[in-house]
Design an enzyme around this catalytic site. Structure first.
Site, PDB file in Angstrom:
ATOM      1  N   ARG A 121       0.818  -1.223   0.000  1.00 25.71           N
ATOM      2  CA  ARG A 121       0.000   0.000   0.000  1.00 25.71           C
ATOM      3  C   ARG A 121       0.848   1.267   0.000  1.00 25.71           C
ATOM      4  O   ARG A 121       0.426   2.301  -0.547  1.00 25.71           O
ATOM      5  CB  ARG A 121      -0.937   0.000   1.202  1.00 25.71           C
ATOM      6  CG  ARG A 121      -2.063  -0.998   1.000  1.00 25.71           C
ATOM      7  CD  ARG A 121      -2.920  -1.115   2.213  1.00 25.71           C
ATOM      8  NE  ARG A 121      -4.151  -1.814   1.889  1.00 25.71           N
ATOM      9  CZ  ARG A 121      -4.953  -2.356   2.780  1.00 25.71           C
ATOM     10  NH1 ARG A 121      -4.661  -2.286   4.059  1.00 25.71           N
ATOM     11  NH2 ARG A 121      -6.057  -2.958   2.401  1.00 25.71           N
ATOM     12  N   GLY A 172     -11.887  -8.880  -1.417  1.00 22.60           N
ATOM     13  CA  GLY A 172     -11.691  -9.917  -0.405  1.00 22.60           C
ATOM     14  C   GLY A 172     -10.691 -10.989  -0.749  1.00 22.60           C
ATOM     15  O   GLY A 172      -9.549 -10.705  -1.118  1.00 22.60           O
ATOM     16  N   GLY A 200     -13.575  -4.183   0.560  1.00 15.46           N
ATOM     17  CA  GLY A 200     -14.960  -3.721   0.699  1.00 15.46           C
ATOM     18  C   GLY A 200     -15.335  -2.684  -0.342  1.00 15.46           C
ATOM     19  O   GLY A 200     -16.448  -2.696  -0.879  1.00 15.46           O
TER      20      GLY A 200
END
Ligand code: AMP
Length: 396
Positions: free
Chosen positions: A35, A354, A377
């Site tokens: 990330r 997911g 999500g």
């Protein structure tokens, strides 16, 4: 779409919502920096323009309390290394200390604020908190897809204090484009591969994408609700009895919309939910009592291969079997290989939501598909057809 490329950041301060919610080990070291790498291009663009950056992120779920173990100071070194810049961390998120630090930033400098979620106001979407955050920058940049489905202060509410001075960072823009490519402008035939445990958690996605795809492969635990609804024997396989009616409705709707649904025709059945269980390959609608389908079988692979290789746009969400057990990962691996082959031949493939991302990483497919989404999500909600608040806040 208003992206960071629409702005010149010379002598400007960019207030950037990044998603640095990275995992740490017991020594507080970053164990997966994906990330941070993903946010790099946006930060570098601001610095190369001659601007400065104020980075804000959450990490973990401190639920409004100061939890030293979840301080962003633990990731300062990793961010330094990845950006190649000496990032300045301060143990404040808003208020005079944060404002002074932001005001003293010079072009080329990066400031990282303390964990947003040390303040309960963040997840509540508190206006006053958002306004305080907004004082820390001239231009608001949202580059955190992972939290774009949350109407939190930093992801959504802060945007309103910037009028025209707000935009998407490169990562968020890429996520939006990838979804659009599949859902709106995908080259035909468009295929959705949906797996995972339950029909109930995927139903809204299935209904939404029936209008957008030509083929749909339904695998994983969802298979058995569809098979039982059509009168098949599924033994002890996972099934949501109250969703059988719905499964039949989906099959009917698909027929009306000319969408071809492909279910496994054979499965690897097990006599126990464990990796070491005894197994046999049986027809999907003839699973004996005491046995449960935990993976697709070889004849199913062949059918899926054909469909995947003919597709030009592919969405993959959810594993084909219980891939966490080595002995039941074959279907998921086979499918990953077919998607990789189709991608090599020129198809666009998006993996998101997911467990499919976990599976793709575990089996090394991340460089063999066109795009792997960074948001679980957020991706699921996008596929359900919802407009994410973090995205609407920039567009509005
Ligand atoms: P989801 O989060 O809905 O994508 O579901 C992913 C989970 O579905 C994974 O943990 C898989 O182990 C599980 N799953 C896939 N196939 C089956 C199956 N045949 N029986 C039980 N669980 C399954």
């Amino acid at each position: 779409m208003i992206t960071i490329d629409n702005f010149n950041f010379e002598n400007k301060k960019a207030l950037i919502r990044v998603d640095f919610n990275v995992p740490l080990n017991d020594d507080f070291e970053v164990t997966d920096a994906t990330r941070i790498h993903a946010a790099r291009p946006t930060i570098i663009k601001v610095l190369e323009d001659g601007g400065s950056c104020v980075l804000m992120s959450h990490m973990g779920r401190p639920k409004g309390e100061v939890r030293p173990g979840l301080s962003l100071k633990h990731i300062e070194k990793a961010v330094d290394d990845i950006l190649g810049v000496d990032v300045r961390f301060i143990d404040a998120t808003v208020g005079p200390k944060a404002e002074e630090a932001a005001a003293s930033l010079k072009p080329g400098e990066v400031l990282m604020l303390e964990n947003l979620r040390f303040h309960a106001e963040e997840t509540k979407g508190d206006e006053h908190f958002a306004k305080q955050l907004s004082k820390l920058g001239d231009i608001y940049v949202n580059d955190a897809f992972g939290t774009a489905h949350r109407a939190h202060a930093s992801t959504t509410i802060a945007a309103k204090f910037f009028l025209e001075n707000k935009c998407f960072g490169y990562l968020l823009a890429k996520e939006i484009e990838s979804i659009k490519k599949v859902m709106e402008s995908g080259e035909k035939p468009v295929l959705a591969v949906l797996g995972g445990a339950k029909v109930s958690s995927k139903i809204t996605i299935i209904e939404n994408i029936l209008d957008k795809v030509d083929h749909m492969i339904i695998g994983g635990g969802m298979t058995y609700t569809f098979v039982k609804a059509q009168g098949g024997q599924i033994g002890d396989s996972i099934c949501e009895d109250d969703k059988q009616e719905l499964a039949l409705e989906i099959l009917q709707k698909a027929k009306e919309k000319n969408v071809q649904i492909h279910l496994p025709v054979d499965v690897k059945a097990a006599d126990d939910f464990s990796n070491g269980a005894n197994t046999q390959i049986v027809a999907v609608d003839q699973i004996p009592e005491g046995w449960q389908g935990l993976d697709a079988g070889p004849r199913s692979f062949e059918n899926f291969k054909q469909v995947v290789l003919e597709s030009k746009t592919i969405l993959w969400n959810g594993p084909m079997g219980v891939f966490e057990f080595e002995n039941f990962a074959d279907g998921t691996i086979a499918l990953g290989n077919f998607i990789a082959e189709a991608t090599e031949k020129g198809a666009f493939s998006l993996v998101g939501g997911g467990d499919s991302v976990a599976a793709v990483k575990q089996f090394g497919f991340q460089d063999k598909v066109s795009y792997v989404s960074t948001g679980g999500g957020a991706m699921l909600e996008s596929l359900e057809g919802k407009t994410l608040p973090g995205i609407a806040a920039i567009l509005g």
